[in-house]
Every structure is written in C-alpha cells, then in structure tokens.
Design a protein around this motif. Structure first.
Motif, PDB file in Angstrom:
ATOM      1  N   ARG A 530     -23.271   6.583 -23.806  1.00  0.00           N
ATOM      2  CA  ARG A 530     -21.540   6.587 -23.971  1.00  0.00           C
ATOM      3  C   ARG A 530     -21.011   7.150 -22.617  1.00  0.00           C
ATOM      4  NH1 ARG A 530     -19.606   6.922 -29.280  1.00  0.00           N
ATOM      5  NH2 ARG A 530     -16.999   7.066 -28.441  1.00  0.00           N
ATOM      6  N   ARG A 531     -20.693   7.893 -22.453  1.00  0.00           N
ATOM      7  CA  ARG A 531     -20.451   8.571 -21.201  1.00  0.00           C
ATOM      8  C   ARG A 531     -20.426   7.727 -20.201  1.00  0.00           C
ATOM      9  NH1 ARG A 531     -18.764  13.065 -18.202  1.00  0.00           N
ATOM     10  NH2 ARG A 531     -19.724  13.658 -16.304  1.00  0.00           N
ATOM     11  N   THR A 532     -21.218   7.350 -19.541  1.00  0.00           N
ATOM     12  CA  THR A 532     -21.195   6.151 -18.800  1.00  0.00           C
ATOM     13  C   THR A 532     -19.944   4.994 -18.497  1.00  0.00           C
ATOM     14  OG1 THR A 532     -23.165   6.601 -18.348  1.00  0.00           O
ATOM     15  CG2 THR A 532     -22.117   4.716 -16.695  1.00  0.00           C
ATOM     16  N   ILE A 533     -19.833   5.077 -20.128  1.00  0.00           N
ATOM     17  CA  ILE A 533     -19.022   3.679 -20.358  1.00  0.00           C
ATOM     18  C   ILE A 533     -17.636   4.141 -20.980  1.00  0.00           C
ATOM     19  CG2 ILE A 533     -18.347   2.047 -22.206  1.00  0.00           C
ATOM     20  CD1 ILE A 533     -21.578   2.148 -23.423  1.00  0.00           C
ATOM     21  N   GLU A 534     -17.578   5.024 -20.982  1.00  0.00           N
ATOM     22  CA  GLU A 534     -16.490   6.236 -21.029  1.00  0.00           C
ATOM     23  C   GLU A 534     -15.507   6.035 -19.873  1.00  0.00           C
ATOM     24  OE1 GLU A 534     -17.140   9.880 -23.781  1.00  0.00           O
ATOM     25  OE2 GLU A 534     -16.573   8.490 -25.687  1.00  0.00           O
ATOM     26  N   LYS A 535     -16.785   6.866 -19.531  1.00  0.00           N
ATOM     27  CA  LYS A 535     -15.863   6.950 -17.333  1.00  0.00           C
ATOM     28  C   LYS A 535     -15.697   6.401 -16.697  1.00  0.00           C
ATOM     29  CE  LYS A 535     -19.357   8.857 -15.360  1.00  0.00           C
ATOM     30  NZ  LYS A 535     -20.185   9.965 -14.248  1.00  0.00           N
ATOM     31  N   LEU A 536     -16.234   4.788 -17.081  1.00  0.00           N
ATOM     32  CA  LEU A 536     -16.016   3.739 -16.193  1.00  0.00           C
ATOM     33  C   LEU A 536     -14.962   2.247 -16.693  1.00  0.00           C
ATOM     34  CD1 LEU A 536     -19.541   3.224 -14.696  1.00  0.00           C
ATOM     35  CD2 LEU A 536     -17.107   4.496 -13.641  1.00  0.00           C
ATOM     36  N   LEU A 537     -14.938   2.774 -17.762  1.00  0.00           N
ATOM     37  CA  LEU A 537     -14.496   1.731 -18.633  1.00  0.00           C
ATOM     38  C   LEU A 537     -13.154   1.866 -19.318  1.00  0.00           C
ATOM     39  CD1 LEU A 537     -16.921  -0.704 -20.192  1.00  0.00           C
ATOM     40  CD2 LEU A 537     -15.522  -1.167 -17.978  1.00  0.00           C
ATOM     41  N   PRO A 538     -11.801   2.172 -19.287  1.00  0.00           N
ATOM     42  CA  PRO A 538     -10.352   2.309 -19.525  1.00  0.00           C
ATOM     43  C   PRO A 538     -10.304   1.935 -21.547  1.00  0.00           C
ATOM     44  CG  PRO A 538      -9.857   0.373 -18.516  1.00  0.00           C
ATOM     45  CD  PRO A 538     -11.279   0.437 -18.444  1.00  0.00           C
ATOM     46  N   THR A 539     -11.484   1.347 -22.076  1.00  0.00           N
ATOM     47  CA  THR A 539     -11.202   0.602 -23.732  1.00  0.00           C
ATOM     48  C   THR A 539     -11.656   1.643 -24.574  1.00  0.00           C
ATOM     49  OG1 THR A 539     -11.882  -1.090 -25.460  1.00  0.00           O
ATOM     50  CG2 THR A 539     -13.508  -1.070 -23.254  1.00  0.00           C
ATOM     51  N   ALA A 540     -11.796   1.067 -25.754  1.00  0.00           N
ATOM     52  CA  ALA A 540     -12.526   2.238 -26.528  1.00  0.00           C
ATOM     53  C   ALA A 540     -13.600   2.271 -26.874  1.00  0.00           C
ATOM     54  CB  ALA A 540     -11.828   2.212 -27.928  1.00  0.00           C
ATOM     55  N   ASN A 744     -13.930  -4.264 -16.950  1.00  0.00           N
ATOM     56  CA  ASN A 744     -13.376  -3.427 -16.257  1.00  0.00           C
ATOM     57  C   ASN A 744     -11.650  -4.318 -15.772  1.00  0.00           C
ATOM     58  OD1 ASN A 744     -10.865  -1.139 -17.015  1.00  0.00           O
ATOM     59  ND2 ASN A 744     -12.114  -0.445 -14.076  1.00  0.00           N
ATOM     60  N   ASN A 745     -12.127  -5.367 -15.249  1.00  0.00           N
ATOM     61  CA  ASN A 745     -11.086  -6.362 -14.996  1.00  0.00           C
ATOM     62  C   ASN A 745     -11.111  -6.826 -16.128  1.00  0.00           C
ATOM     63  OD1 ASN A 745      -9.338  -8.015 -12.693  1.00  0.00           O
ATOM     64  ND2 ASN A 745     -11.512  -9.567 -12.780  1.00  0.00           N
ATOM     65  N   LEU A 746     -11.738  -7.516 -17.172  1.00  0.00           N
ATOM     66  CA  LEU A 746     -10.996  -8.714 -18.317  1.00  0.00           C
ATOM     67  C   LEU A 746     -10.081  -7.433 -18.854  1.00  0.00           C
ATOM     68  CD1 LEU A 746     -14.737 -10.032 -19.276  1.00  0.00           C
ATOM     69  CD2 LEU A 746     -12.798 -11.400 -17.666  1.00  0.00           C
ATOM     70  N   TYR A 747     -10.143  -6.699 -18.901  1.00  0.00           N
ATOM     71  CA  TYR A 747     -10.055  -5.677 -19.293  1.00  0.00           C
ATOM     72  C   TYR A 747      -8.373  -5.048 -18.755  1.00  0.00           C
ATOM     73  CZ  TYR A 747      -7.552  -1.231 -21.768  1.00  0.00           C
ATOM     74  OH  TYR A 747      -6.745  -1.106 -23.379  1.00  0.00           O
ATOM     75  N   ALA A 748      -8.274  -5.157 -17.745  1.00  0.00           N
ATOM     76  CA  ALA A 748      -7.630  -4.905 -16.884  1.00  0.00           C
ATOM     77  C   ALA A 748      -6.684  -6.455 -16.793  1.00  0.00           C
ATOM     78  CB  ALA A 748      -7.183  -4.270 -15.801  1.00  0.00           C
ATOM     79  N   GLU A 749      -6.655  -7.372 -17.110  1.00  0.00           N
ATOM     80  CA  GLU A 749      -5.803  -8.120 -17.153  1.00  0.00           C
ATOM     81  C   GLU A 749      -5.420  -9.006 -18.289  1.00  0.00           C
ATOM     82  OE1 GLU A 749      -7.361 -10.912 -14.180  1.00  0.00           O
ATOM     83  OE2 GLU A 749      -7.718  -9.973 -12.419  1.00  0.00           O
ATOM     84  N   GLN A 750      -6.171  -8.301 -19.351  1.00  0.00           N
ATOM     85  CA  GLN A 750      -6.055  -8.724 -20.358  1.00  0.00           C
ATOM     86  C   GLN A 750      -6.285 -10.638 -20.902  1.00  0.00           C
ATOM     87  OE1 GLN A 750      -1.820  -8.070 -21.558  1.00  0.00           O
ATOM     88  NE2 GLN A 750      -1.887  -6.347 -21.217  1.00  0.00           N
ATOM     89  N   GLN A 751      -8.030 -10.458 -20.538  1.00  0.00           N
ATOM     90  CA  GLN A 751      -8.360 -12.076 -20.667  1.00  0.00           C
ATOM     91  C   GLN A 751      -9.334 -12.164 -22.246  1.00  0.00           C
ATOM     92  OE1 GLN A 751     -10.872 -13.445 -17.397  1.00  0.00           O
ATOM     93  NE2 GLN A 751     -10.139 -12.122 -15.781  1.00  0.00           N
TER      94      GLN A 751
END
Length: 779
Positions: A530-540, A744-751
């Motif tokens: 889980r830590r890997t996801i939290e570290k590399l992705l900004p979403t919950a 992360n790109n999908l989240y940042a661009e709100q796709q």
C-alpha cells in the motif's frame, strides 16, 4: 480469485507521501507472510553451522607481554657522542614493535621451528592436527627441488616401528616402502622422516604431511601476529598476540620470536659497540698525531720567540726599559751640563756670565779645571779694575786662562763624545725594549691560539680514552633492552565463540530468504505494498481486498470457506466507503470500475461489490462494457445468448430486453456485453448510451460499469464523462510500477471522475497478526 480487506479513507490526500517515510509494520507483515521460507533456510543454515562446529577446530589466542625499555644517555659525554654520530641513536618503542613484526624475524622463526611442515591424522572421519611430540615422525628436508612448486603433500602409512609406506601417484611403483631416517628422493627434493617417541601409537595409521611454501607461511603469521602497546601514554609494555589452532605451536612461535628478538638486539648492540670502538681507536690514533703536532708547534714558537712566561717576561722588559730610560735621562743631563760648560768656556766675556753647575759631572778633573778657570777669570777681572788691560801684568794670567781653557775644551770634548756614544746606545736599547713590549700582545695571542688547539686536541683525546674504556666495558656485558614480563600463555576459549557459527547461521537463515524476496520484488518491479501506491499516486485508497482462492467468484456463495467472512466484510466496508464517495447522491449513483491491464481483478470486485450493494437492499445493476473479455455471464450463471449491450447499441434490442435479473441475488440485475462487434467503441460514443444511463439512474440506486483495461482499450475514457466516481483497481504483485505514472497522469488530467484506488490481492497474513499489527479503522 484475488481479494483483500478494506481500509477506507474519507478524503483524498492533498499530496504524495514523502519518499523517506518508513513503515516498519508493513515491511514486517510483508516478510512474515513467507515465514515457512525463513524457517526452512534457518533450519538449513543451523544444520550447516552444527556440521561446521563438528568439523572446525577452535582457534586459541596466545599472548605474551614484553617491556621495551628505551635506552637513556648516561651523561653529557654520551649525548655529545651520539650527536656526533659516534654512538647509535636511541631506539624507540615503535621501532621495536616494527622489528617484532618484521618479515625477516618471522621468517627466521618459521625456518628454525620448521613451521612450514604440518602433520595431520584422520580419526573417526575427522582430521586432527599433530605437532611436535604428538606427531609420530619429523619431516627433515635435505634438499628442496627449486623447479617444483613449494606446496606439496606427503601421505604415509606407518607399517611398524622401522618402516612406512609412501603413497604415490605412480602406477608402476605404487605405495613403495621405506625405512625411517633413510633419504628419499621425490619431485619435492631429497628428504627423510625421523621417528619420534609417539611412533608406536600411530602404527597402521595414515599421516598426511603438508609442506607449504615458507613465504606463504610467513605471510599468514605476519597477518595474524599483533604487537600493540598496553598503554600508549604511560607504559612501554607491549602485548604480543597470535591466534593458532594448536596452542603449543603458538606458544613456541611467540617465545622463540622473543628469543630471536633479544638475540638480534644483543648482536646489533655489539655490532654498534664494535663499530664505536673501531672508530674511537682510529680517532685516537689520528688525535695522537695531531696532539704531538700541536705541542711541537707551541714548543717551536716559544723557542723562536724566546718566550718562557709572557707575564714575567713582559714585566722584565718594562723594568729594563725604565732603567734604560733613567740612564738616558742622566746622560742627557750630563750632556746639557757639558754643553753649558762648553758655552761658558767659549764665551768671550765670562765676567758677566753665570758659572755653570758641575754637580752632575762625574769627572772631578773637569770640575777642578772649571773652578780654576772661574777663579782665574775673577782674578783677571779684579786686576782690570785697577790695571789697564794692556799692562804686561795681565800676560801671566792670560796664559793661565788660555791654558786652562784649552784643557777644559779638550776634557769637555772627550766627555761629550763619550756621553753621546752612551746616549746613542741607550736610545738603541730603549727602542729595542719598546719593540719587544709592543710585540708581546701579538705573540701572546698567537701562543694562546696554539695552546688552545693543543688543549682541544688533548681534551678530545682524554674524552675518547674515557669513552673507549666505557665502550669496552659495555661490549663485555651487553644485555637486551627488552625485558620479558610474561612468557607466552594460552587464553581460555570464550564461550561466546562457540555460539558465533550458530548466530551467523541464524542471521544468514534470515538474510538469504529476505534477500531473495527483495531481489524478486526488485526484478519483478510490481506493486508490493500500500505504501508504494501512497508514495507514487496522489489519489486515496478506498479499499483493500485480500487474496483468497474460493470455489465461486462470488464470496457469499462459499459460505463454509474459512476466508469467506473476512472477504464479505471487506466488500461490505467497500460498499460503505462507496456511499461516502458519492456524497449526497441518494439514487442513480454511477460508478466506473477501471484497471490498467487485464487480470487485476476488476470484474471480480465489480461483481462482488454489486452483490454487497444488492444484499443491503439497494437496487443495483452491473453494466458490462468489456466486450473483448466478457465474464459476467459466467460469474452469475446467465445465458450467453441473451441480448446484451452490443444488441442495444446497434438498435437490435430495447433496454428492457437487455436487462437480466439475477435469480440468486435479489435487487441485482446485469446487462452483459452481448455478442462481439468490431465498432463497439464508436457505438459507446453515441447518444444511445447516455439515454440508457439516464433511464438507469431513475430506476436503480447503483450502476456499476465494468470496462475494458485502459492501457489496452480506451472505452473507459469514453463513458467516464457519464459517471460519478471511479474505482481504479491495482493488484499487488501483479500491477507493474511502470503503470503507476499512467494512473497518476489520468488523475492529474482528470480523465476519470473522482478517482480512488482499490488495492486488490493483499496478503491475508495481516488478519492473522491483527492483534500485533492493528489496522486503521474503516469507515
């Protein structure tokens, strides 16, 4: 199928967790899952440690203490001689330490004790080292073959007290028999074996003699030998330490090393003392010649300049000069008186002249003549007073006067001539005295310089004579400056050393599997925590689903499975989290289920989440838009011939016709993907899908849309504009870390709308250890 326990969050994190955040609990949980592997490797390494303990021999620590005393100069003469280079410089303790560890000294010990030869015997399948009297034979190398490598092995079998058999690799002369103390020629060279007192105990046994390269043995002992000061500030005592498997060999090595060191010290001091004596003798010989020359120079100078005692001679010169000066003054006075007499006699008229004094005239005849002359002049003057000068009466007196004057002049001339000669001689003598007095300081200085040279030569000669006697005495009784405090003794074995192999085995048993697991995870480059996801992705992360293998894809169907209850609770928790994600919407909630690639468990989570929503009384429908790999009919045991989304989008069926009711689960309907059509993506981009979703919003509480993987097909991007939230599935040990930047790109661009993560396939060990590692409470 994969699943995992829910761990919910009600809000999105504003930023990525820092890289240096360290979660020890998660790491421990990760590795506890592989506890059988750790147990297996630990057992194997402990077995190896036990075998090593049986085979290996203990290493003993041998120690001796030596006091290295610094030599002190006995007096100022000794120090001066050392500064002049006559005596050797004082040795320092550090230099002595280097000598004790020197290769030359260690090589002498190795060769004298023959430590390049080691003896072994096999007892109960274990090799035992033999040394000195414990060995039945002694290897004596008479001549080494320089063309053969130094390291050799000689294997013998002792037949009886006189003969032994030599094991060779020559098939024609297999195992020849030899007698002890007889020379043997092999590739190693010429050697022989001498029997010892222990020979009879080894009859019938095989002895292995290893002949090592002496240089290699020296290297080993030089590395293992430690010479260090006990106290660098207050003491010059050093500890000599050596580690050896044979205690007696280590003791012999250190004791003989100290013996050789002392012997070499004495030899070195004797060499220096002998060198000092030779130098002193040579210097005495040369100084004797120089001293004789200096004394001869003083003697010749005295003789040449007539000097005995400069002080007395100077006083004698001054007294003689004063006496000469007095005599010269007397002569000058006499000359003056004579000159006055002469002037008085030569005066034409002496009547008005004062009669000169004749006190300093030693000639009484002249004094009488002057007195007579004076009287005659007075008589004449008296006569002139009464008688004219032309009167014949003056003739007798005039003749007397003339005769007296003539006598006086003659006498004056004689006296004057004698006084002038005397005065000249006195002047010459006085000049000689003055010259002698003036030359005395220079002669005294020159004589002093010659005496100084003579005195320095004489002083150095006396010093060297004294030093020669001292050196001769020290040469006769030279002792080493080192004093033995403790002879070599064996330190007792530490109990902890026996545990070191087992401790090392325990550590290796843990490190090896941990390294393998870490290396595997590194090579696979998959999401492992889980830590890997939290570290590399900004979403919950909205939920975590454990990994479990059940007979049915629907977890509620396997009611008797051990993991069933946990998985059901996880999907219930995800259902609760879904309510919070949709916030205020109470009906027609559209949830997009997405993943990056196939196999991440998106359809599994969609179907079980739909069942969880339906069992809570919410009218739920699953809309399957993955036409390339449809699975919903198989999961819910629905007929595959029933019309689906492809039929609806191509106007072949109405929306009421494509909806299938799940017989097993009340309140749950499914719209399958239908038969495959090539232009499915283009149909999703038309108005008909919007019409369907608007109608479904009115009739259902929850609409779950199962789409194709985003990195393969972009159908999810097409329908995402019609959805409220997105649950993006990431599977542990399956999803590659290279896909996280894509997410992360999908989240940042709100796709994708309101994206959150569902972490699938988490290890079930967390529940097994929840008492030790409590999880965050779900909402």
């Amino acid at each position: 199928m994969c699943a995992q326990k829910v761990n919910t969050q009600t809000s999105k994190r504003p930023q990525v967790v820092a890289d240096d955040d360290f979660d020890l609990r998660e790491i421990i949980i990760k590795y506890i899952y592989y506890w059988p592997v750790f147990l297996l490797f630990t057992m194997l390494t402990m077995i190896g440690a036990y075998a090593f303990h049986l085979v290996s021999k203990p290493t003993y620590e041998i120690k001796a203490t030596l006091l290295l005393q610094e030599e002190k100069a006995s007096n100022d003469i000794q120090s001066s001689l050392q500064e002049m280079g006559i005596a050797g410089a004082q040795k320092k303790v550090e230099n002595d330490r280097e000598i004790l560890q020197s290769r030359r000294l260690i090589e002498m010990v190795i060769n004298d004790l023959k430590l390049w030869a080691s003896y072994k015997v096999e007892v109960n399948h274990l090799t035992e080292n033999l040394y000195k009297d414990e060995s039945p034979v002694e290897f004596i190398l008479l001549h080494r073959n320089p063309n053969v490598k130094p390291s050799q092995k000689v294997t013998i079998t002792i037949e009886n007290s006189t003969n032994f058999t030599l094991k060779t690799s020559d098939p024609e002369n297999s195992n020849p028999e030899y007698s002890f103390s007889s020379p043997i020629s092999t590739t190693l060279g010429t050697w022989q074996l001498a029997p010892t007192a222990s020979l009879n105990r080894f009859i019938g046994k095989t002895i292995v003699i290893n002949i090592d390269d002496p240089k290699s043995v020296v290297d080993v002992y030089q590395q293992n030998l430690i010479v260090e000061l006990k106290d660098k500030l207050e003491s010059s005592a050093v500890d000599i330490t050596l580690k050896d498997q044979i205690p007696q060999r280590g003791q012999d090595f250190i004791n003989y090393l100290i013996t050789l060191y002392n012997k070499n010290e004495v030899l070195e001091k004797n060499r220096k003392t002998k060198s000092t004596l030779d130098f002193i003798d040579q210097r005495l010989d040369s100084l004797a010649i120089e001293l004789n020359s200096a004394e001869k120079s003083v003697e010749d100078y005295r003789r040449t300049h007539g000097l005995t005692d400069v002080t007395l001679q100077s006083q004698s010169y001054i007294q003689s000069a004063q006496a000469n000066e007095g005599r010269l003054n007397e002569v000058n006075i006499q000359l003056k008186v004579i000159n006055d007499v002469e002037a008085y006699i030569n005066a034409p008229n002496v009547s008005d002249k004062t009669v000169p004094t004749t006190l300093n005239i030693g000639d009484q005849n002249l004094v009488a003549l002057v007195q007579s002359y004076t009287d005659q002049q007075r008589e004449r003057a008296r006569m002139l007073a009464t008688t004219p000068e032309m009167n014949p009466a003056f003739e007798p007196i005039n003749r007397q006067i003339a005769s007296t004057r003539a006598a006086i002049k003659e006498n004056v001339n004689n006296i004057k001539s004698s006084l002038q000669v005397t005065r000249k001689e006195l002047l010459t003598v006085g000049s000689r005295f003055r010259s002698s007095i003036e030359s005395l300081p220079g002669e005294d200085r020159e004589l002093t310089a010659l005496r100084r040279i003579q005195a320095s030569k004489e002083s150095l000669y006396n010093v060297l004579l004294q030093k020669r006697e001292e050196t001769a005495l020290s040469y006769a009784s030279t002792l080493s400056s080192a004093r033995l405090v403790d002879m070599a003794y064996v330190l007792p074995l530490k109990a902890t050393k026996a545990l070191i192999p087992f401790i090392a085995a325990m550590i290796l048993g843990l490190l090896i599997p941990a390294g393998i697991i870490y290396l595997r995870d590194t090579i696979k480059n998959h999401v492992t925590s889980r830590r890997t996801i939290e570290k590399l992705l900004p979403t919950a992360i909205s939920g975590e689903i454990e990994e479990a293998r059940l007979r049915s894809q629907i977890v509620t169907d396997d009611i008797n499975e051990k993991m069933n209850f946990t998985l059901v609770e996880q999907f219930r928790s995800l259902r609760t989290q879904l309510y919070y994600l949709h916030d205020t919407e109470s009906k027609g909630r559209v949830t997009l289920m997405a993943s990056s690639v196939a196999g991440e468990g998106k359809s599994f989570i969609t179907s079980n989440l739909g069942v969880a929503l339906a069992t809570s009384g919410k009218k739920t429908i699953i809309l399957e838009l993955n036409i390339y790999r449809p699975v919903m009919c198989d999961i819910f045991n629905l007929p595959t011939t029933h019309p689906g989304m492809s039929h609806y989008l191509t106007w072949e069926s109405l929306k009421e016709d494509v909806i299938q009711n799940s017989v097993t689960y009340r309140n749950l309907d499914i719209i399958a993907s239908g038969q495959f059509i090539p232009n499915f993506s283009e149909l999703l981009d038309r108005k008909r899908i919007e019409i369907l979703l608007d109608w479904l919003r009115l009739h259902y509480d929850h609409i779950l849309i199962d789409t194709s993987p985003l990195q393969v097909i972009g159908d999810a991007n097409i329908v995402s504009r019609l959805c409220d939230i997105t649950l993006y599935v990431v599977r542990k040990n399956f999803t590659s870390k290279k896909q996280l930047p894509f997410i992360n790109n999908l989240y940042a661009e709100q796709q994708l709308p309101s994206m959150s993560i569902v972490f699938n396939g988490v290890d079930s060990v967390k529940d097994n250890y929840k008492d030790y590692f409590p999880t965050r409470s779900s909402q």
